[in-house]
Scaffold this active site. Structure first.
Site, PDB file in Angstrom:
ATOM      1  N   LYS A  18      -0.502 -68.808 -24.881  1.00 20.83           N
ATOM      2  CA  LYS A  18       0.143 -67.447 -24.910  1.00 20.83           C
ATOM      3  C   LYS A  18      -0.287 -66.999 -26.450  1.00 20.83           C
ATOM      4  CE  LYS A  18       4.474 -66.585 -25.012  1.00 20.83           C
ATOM      5  NZ  LYS A  18       5.087 -65.892 -26.107  1.00 20.83           N
ATOM      6  N   PRO A  76       5.268 -62.425 -22.108  1.00 19.98           N
ATOM      7  CA  PRO A  76       4.456 -62.902 -21.547  1.00 19.98           C
ATOM      8  C   PRO A  76       2.872 -62.196 -21.700  1.00 19.98           C
ATOM      9  CG  PRO A  76       5.786 -61.455 -20.061  1.00 19.98           C
ATOM     10  CD  PRO A  76       6.276 -61.550 -21.442  1.00 19.98           C
ATOM     11  N   ARG A 104      -1.226 -89.546 -19.356  1.00 21.86           N
ATOM     12  CA  ARG A 104      -0.404 -89.538 -20.586  1.00 21.86           C
ATOM     13  C   ARG A 104      -0.459 -90.773 -21.218  1.00 21.86           C
ATOM     14  NH1 ARG A 104       1.631 -84.618 -21.951  1.00 21.86           N
ATOM     15  NH2 ARG A 104       1.878 -83.185 -20.296  1.00 21.86           N
ATOM     16  N   PHE A 131      -2.581 -79.552 -22.952  1.00 22.09           N
ATOM     17  CA  PHE A 131      -1.098 -79.073 -23.534  1.00 22.09           C
ATOM     18  C   PHE A 131      -0.857 -77.826 -22.328  1.00 22.09           C
ATOM     19  CE2 PHE A 131      -4.249 -76.605 -26.359  1.00 22.09           C
ATOM     20  CZ  PHE A 131      -3.975 -75.482 -25.742  1.00 22.09           C
ATOM     21  N   LEU A 165       2.211 -67.453 -35.017  1.00 22.18           N
ATOM     22  CA  LEU A 165       1.251 -67.602 -34.050  1.00 22.18           C
ATOM     23  C   LEU A 165       0.218 -68.843 -34.597  1.00 22.18           C
ATOM     24  CD1 LEU A 165      -0.033 -63.922 -33.339  1.00 22.18           C
ATOM     25  CD2 LEU A 165       1.363 -65.712 -31.922  1.00 22.18           C
ATOM     26  N   VAL A 166      -0.038 -68.921 -36.109  1.00 21.77           N
ATOM     27  CA  VAL A 166      -0.774 -69.672 -36.529  1.00 21.77           C
ATOM     28  C   VAL A 166      -0.377 -71.019 -36.524  1.00 21.77           C
ATOM     29  CG1 VAL A 166      -1.891 -70.250 -38.854  1.00 21.77           C
ATOM     30  CG2 VAL A 166      -1.855 -68.073 -38.121  1.00 21.77           C
ATOM     31  N   SER A 220      -4.129 -86.153 -24.222  1.00 21.46           N
ATOM     32  CA  SER A 220      -3.490 -85.902 -22.882  1.00 21.46           C
ATOM     33  C   SER A 220      -4.314 -85.160 -21.744  1.00 21.46           C
ATOM     34  CB  SER A 220      -2.254 -85.185 -23.072  1.00 21.46           C
ATOM     35  OG  SER A 220      -2.550 -83.988 -23.491  1.00 21.46           O
ATOM     36  N   CYS A 238       4.188 -71.494 -24.973  1.00 20.46           N
ATOM     37  CA  CYS A 238       3.738 -70.797 -26.147  1.00 20.46           C
ATOM     38  C   CYS A 238       2.258 -71.107 -26.729  1.00 20.46           C
ATOM     39  CB  CYS A 238       4.517 -71.482 -27.420  1.00 20.46           C
ATOM     40  SG  CYS A 238       6.267 -70.869 -27.257  1.00 20.46           S
TER      41      CYS A 238
HETATM   42  C1  UDX Z   1      10.456 -66.495 -25.009  1.00 14.56           C
HETATM   43  C2  UDX Z   1       9.252 -66.377 -25.412  1.00 14.56           C
HETATM   44  O1  UDX Z   1       8.356 -67.063 -24.426  1.00 14.56           O
HETATM   45  C3  UDX Z   1       8.780 -66.833 -26.572  1.00 14.56           C
HETATM   46  O2  UDX Z   1       7.355 -66.456 -27.005  1.00 14.56           O
HETATM   47  C4  UDX Z   1       9.672 -66.436 -27.586  1.00 14.56           C
HETATM   48  O3  UDX Z   1       9.517 -66.666 -28.980  1.00 14.56           O
HETATM   49  C5  UDX Z   1      11.224 -66.274 -27.129  1.00 14.56           C
HETATM   50  O4  UDX Z   1      11.474 -65.724 -25.859  1.00 14.56           O
HETATM   51  P1  UDX Z   1      12.131 -68.254 -23.674  1.00 14.56           P
HETATM   52  O5  UDX Z   1      13.309 -68.400 -24.417  1.00 14.56           O
HETATM   53  O6  UDX Z   1      11.254 -69.500 -23.567  1.00 14.56           O
HETATM   54  O7  UDX Z   1      10.847 -67.815 -25.025  1.00 14.56           O
HETATM   55  O8  UDX Z   1      11.819 -67.068 -22.536  1.00 14.56           O
HETATM   56  P2  UDX Z   1      12.753 -67.026 -21.361  1.00 14.56           P
HETATM   57  O9  UDX Z   1      13.024 -68.382 -21.151  1.00 14.56           O
HETATM   58  O10 UDX Z   1      12.127 -66.486 -20.354  1.00 14.56           O
HETATM   59  O11 UDX Z   1      13.937 -66.241 -21.805  1.00 14.56           O
HETATM   60  C6  UDX Z   1      13.907 -64.805 -22.008  1.00 14.56           C
HETATM   61  C7  UDX Z   1      14.995 -64.216 -21.321  1.00 14.56           C
HETATM   62  O12 UDX Z   1      15.476 -62.836 -21.729  1.00 14.56           O
HETATM   63  C8  UDX Z   1      15.328 -64.134 -19.703  1.00 14.56           C
HETATM   64  O13 UDX Z   1      16.525 -64.791 -19.410  1.00 14.56           O
HETATM   65  C9  UDX Z   1      15.540 -62.814 -19.417  1.00 14.56           C
HETATM   66  O14 UDX Z   1      16.125 -62.768 -18.097  1.00 14.56           O
HETATM   67  C10 UDX Z   1      15.793 -62.123 -20.733  1.00 14.56           C
HETATM   68  N1  UDX Z   1      15.448 -60.843 -20.762  1.00 14.56           N
HETATM   69  C11 UDX Z   1      14.153 -60.318 -20.726  1.00 14.56           C
HETATM   70  C12 UDX Z   1      16.523 -59.648 -20.927  1.00 14.56           C
HETATM   71  O15 UDX Z   1      17.880 -60.003 -21.018  1.00 14.56           O
HETATM   72  N2  UDX Z   1      16.208 -58.285 -21.191  1.00 14.56           N
HETATM   73  C13 UDX Z   1      14.830 -57.960 -21.070  1.00 14.56           C
HETATM   74  O16 UDX Z   1      14.550 -56.801 -21.123  1.00 14.56           O
HETATM   75  C14 UDX Z   1      13.734 -59.055 -20.674  1.00 14.56           C
HETATM   76  C1  UDX Z   2       5.672 -75.735 -29.309  1.00 18.13           C
HETATM   77  C2  UDX Z   2       5.687 -76.049 -30.663  1.00 18.13           C
HETATM   78  O1  UDX Z   2       5.715 -77.352 -31.057  1.00 18.13           O
HETATM   79  C3  UDX Z   2       6.973 -75.549 -31.342  1.00 18.13           C
HETATM   80  O2  UDX Z   2       6.856 -75.183 -33.041  1.00 18.13           O
HETATM   81  C4  UDX Z   2       6.916 -73.890 -31.100  1.00 18.13           C
HETATM   82  O3  UDX Z   2       8.144 -73.212 -31.299  1.00 18.13           O
HETATM   83  C5  UDX Z   2       6.859 -73.852 -29.627  1.00 18.13           C
HETATM   84  O4  UDX Z   2       5.663 -74.133 -29.049  1.00 18.13           O
HETATM   85  P1  UDX Z   2       6.701 -76.857 -27.105  1.00 18.13           P
HETATM   86  O5  UDX Z   2       5.739 -76.015 -26.452  1.00 18.13           O
HETATM   87  O6  UDX Z   2       8.253 -76.682 -26.688  1.00 18.13           O
HETATM   88  O7  UDX Z   2       6.636 -76.461 -28.719  1.00 18.13           O
HETATM   89  O8  UDX Z   2       6.265 -78.203 -27.064  1.00 18.13           O
HETATM   90  P2  UDX Z   2       5.139 -79.394 -27.884  1.00 18.13           P
HETATM   91  O9  UDX Z   2       5.991 -80.523 -28.098  1.00 18.13           O
HETATM   92  O10 UDX Z   2       4.573 -78.695 -29.105  1.00 18.13           O
HETATM   93  O11 UDX Z   2       4.286 -79.666 -26.736  1.00 18.13           O
HETATM   94  C6  UDX Z   2       3.211 -78.804 -26.358  1.00 18.13           C
HETATM   95  C7  UDX Z   2       2.186 -79.078 -25.267  1.00 18.13           C
HETATM   96  O12 UDX Z   2       1.067 -79.935 -25.939  1.00 18.13           O
HETATM   97  C8  UDX Z   2       2.839 -80.169 -24.551  1.00 18.13           C
HETATM   98  O13 UDX Z   2       2.286 -80.051 -22.998  1.00 18.13           O
HETATM   99  C9  UDX Z   2       2.564 -81.449 -24.856  1.00 18.13           C
HETATM  100  O14 UDX Z   2       2.591 -82.660 -23.794  1.00 18.13           O
HETATM  101  C10 UDX Z   2       1.205 -81.531 -25.570  1.00 18.13           C
HETATM  102  N1  UDX Z   2       1.149 -82.326 -26.463  1.00 18.13           N
HETATM  103  C11 UDX Z   2       1.670 -82.309 -27.720  1.00 18.13           C
HETATM  104  C12 UDX Z   2      -0.232 -83.339 -26.259  1.00 18.13           C
HETATM  105  O15 UDX Z   2      -0.650 -83.470 -25.327  1.00 18.13           O
HETATM  106  N2  UDX Z   2      -0.338 -84.240 -27.291  1.00 18.13           N
HETATM  107  C13 UDX Z   2       0.515 -84.196 -28.588  1.00 18.13           C
HETATM  108  O16 UDX Z   2       0.187 -84.947 -29.650  1.00 18.13           O
HETATM  109  C14 UDX Z   2       1.446 -83.183 -28.703  1.00 18.13           C
END
Ligand code: UDX
Ligand code: UDX
EC number: 1.1.1.22
Length: 459
Positions: free
Chosen positions: A276, A94, A439, A269, A218-219, A266, A273
């Site tokens: 952050k 985070p 939307r 977003f 990131l990019v 929209s 991700c």
């Molecule tokens: C997270 C990040 O948001 C993303 O940037 C990264 O690419 C992958 O990890 P996400 O899977 O969506 O993505 O996060 P989250 O759903 O919060 O899952 C992380 C899990 O790790 C949680 O279930 C948490 O309990 C667990 N965790 C965290 C551990 O098991 N050990 C730890 O020390 C910290």
């Molecule tokens: C994003 C990236 O797409 C994915 O590759 C990466 O691994 C994690 O972050 P995610 O956040 O799950 O995935 O969803 P995404 O479909 O990218 O949408 C992100 C946000 O942008 C949403 O709130 C969506 O509603 C908004 N969005 C997306 C728009 O408002 N307009 C668009 O045209 C596309």
């Protein structure tokens, strides 16, 4: 080097679905997903596949196929580390809420904890794979922690960022545009390539050095978010000039150099991700004194914040400059359709803005629980939990939210909203009956014929 056992630390939105697909496609590899959160692991193990902790279309079938065969969910982290040849780290990173880099840098404490635990437990050589999105050169820190344990175990670090989008995780995993593997050791890279080669064509598996891989993630997110902010900036211009943002999107998207995707205007977003990762990119650039670079990317976030508050302001202004005591029905709370994830959802910030004006909000979302909605609002700390519960009601029947409402705000593009009985809804609402479509989901012509006052972003 042939991988036989994989462990993944972190059973979240990334770790859970990714490992499920790796196990599904590699029946001879034993995959164990561990997490500190016992309730989460219990949910992954639930016999009722509709209760998995992550809602993703098609995920129940994948888990149903592999779980118990070669896919396991457990809280025994030490055992899983000990037995694995390859360990994925997929814990959350985070934005820091304290100290240096507060509000921008990624908090790496969970990553470091994982590294220390791996270092303490491992008795044989391991390949450690960064799956979490991390600031550039995190691998270096990881390697330094792992190499200084002094117990003679060799670690190879790989970066393998995940590009799946929520709501389409299973299709994205089954059919990725590319898989990216960064690393230094050719043998370790090849071992991971083989895992993916079970279903991904070799030419779509890219290998790079560690830093390119970390930075590319990131990019990629920054570029995607930038497109959304770019079109959202134009949406405001469309509203004052009489252009229609959907028409502009279509016109520019047909240029193959621009491309048609990610040009949907929209309310802003959300998701775990985009914000952050951009903040992280901005922080890294500032660390190297690249202020022009940092300012450039920061603007993507500032425009997104503007878009959310602009939408809330539009509601207030249109409703005669006061929403005090008025019932505003929110359709949707998730940050996009087909997910129960609400992290950074625009709905949270729009609600907060309207609640400052003492609006009464009734929320309906097909997949998000009342508990989660209150948690999101309480987390902002703008007002007391009691106050949030007084002003916000959450319902499980959409018609209950809409009945007697002064206005409807569409915050998530759930398909089901389009098929509602809009004629009945109109009859039950206060007049004039406003719809604010964040939307661009609903049919303007249909709603206007029924007598709604319809506003959509960018029109
Ligand atoms: C997270 C990040 O948001 C993303 O940037 C990264 O690419 C992958 O990890 P996400 O899977 O969506 O993505 O996060 P989250 O759903 O919060 O899952 C992380 C899990 O790790 C949680 O279930 C948490 O309990 C667990 N965790 C965290 C551990 O098991 N050990 C730890 O020390 C910290
Ligand atoms: C994003 C990236 O797409 C994915 O590759 C990466 O691994 C994690 O972050 P995610 O956040 O799950 O995935 O969803 P995404 O479909 O990218 O949408 C992100 C946000 O942008 C949403 O709130 C969506 O509603 C908004 N969005 C997306 C728009 O408002 N307009 C668009 O045209 C596309």
């Amino acid at each position: 080097m042939k991988i036989k056992k994989i462990t993944c630390i972190g059973a979240g939105y990334v770790g859970g679905p990714t490992m499920s697909v790796i196990a599904q496609k590699n029946p001879n590899v034993e995959v164990t997903v561990v997490d500190l959160n016992e309730a989460r692991i219990a949910a992954w193990n639930d016999d009722d596949l509709s209760l998995l902790p992550v809602y993703e279309p098609g995920l129940d079938a994948v888990v149903g196929e592999a779980r118990g065969r070669n896919l396991f969910f457990s809280t025994d982290v030490d055992k899983a580390i000990d037995e694995a040849d390859m360990i994925f780290i997929s814990v959350n990173t985070p934005t820091k809420t304290y100290g240096k880099g507060k509000g921008q840098a990624a908090d790496l404490k969970y990553i470091e904890l994982c590294a220390r635990q791996i270092a303490a437990v491992a008795k044989s050589d391991k390949i450690v794979v960064e799956k979490s999105t991390l600031p550039v050169r995190t691998a270096e820190a990881l390697k330094s922690i792992l190499d200084n344990t002094g117990n003679g175990v060799n670690f190879h670090i790989l970066s393998n960022p995940e590009f799946l989008a929520e709501g389409t995780a299973v299709t994205d995993l089954h059919n990725p545009d590319r898989v990216l593997i960064g690393g230094e050791d050719a043998e370790a890279i090849e071992a991971l390539v083989q895992v993916y080669e079970a279903w991904v064509p070799r030419e779509r598996i890219l290998t790079t050095n560690l830093w390119s891989s970390e930075l590319s993630k990131l990019v990629a997110n920054a570029f995607l978010a930038q497109r959304v902010s770019s079109i959202n900036a134009i949406s405001e211009l469309c509203e004052v000039t009489g252009a229609n943002v959907d028409e502009v999107s279509r016109a520019i998207g047909q240029d193959s150099r621009i491309g048609a995707k990610f040009l949907k205007a929209s309310v802003g977003f959300g998701g775990s991700c985009f914000q952050k990762d951009i903040l992280n990119l901005v922080y890294i650039a500032r660390t190297y004194n690249l202020h022009a670079v940092a300012d450039y990317w920061e603007q993507v976030i500032l425009l997104n914040d503007h878009q959310k508050s602009r939408f809330a302001e539009k509601i207030i202004k249109t409703m005669y400059n006061t929403v005090n005591g008025k019932q505003i029905a929110f359709l949707g709370w998730a940050f996009k359709k087909d997910t129960n994830d609400t992290r950074e959802s625009a709905a949270i910030y729009v609600a907060d803005h309207l609640l400052e004006e003492e609006a009464n909000i009734i929320v309906y979302d097909p997949k998000v629980s009342a508990e989660q909605i209150y948690k999101d609002l309480d987390y902002l700390g703008t007002r007391s939990p009691e106050e949030n519960r007084r002003l916000v009601k959450v319902v499980t029947d959409p018609y209950e939210a809409l009945d007697g409402a002064h206005a409807i705000a569409v915050l998530t593009e759930w398909d089901e909203f389009k098929g509602y009985d809009w004629e009945t809804i109109k009859e039950g609402m206060k007049r004039p009956s406003f719809v604010f479509d964040g939307r661009k989901l609903l049919d303007r012509k249909q709603l206007e014929e029924l007598g709604f006052s319809y506003y959509a972003i960018g029109e």
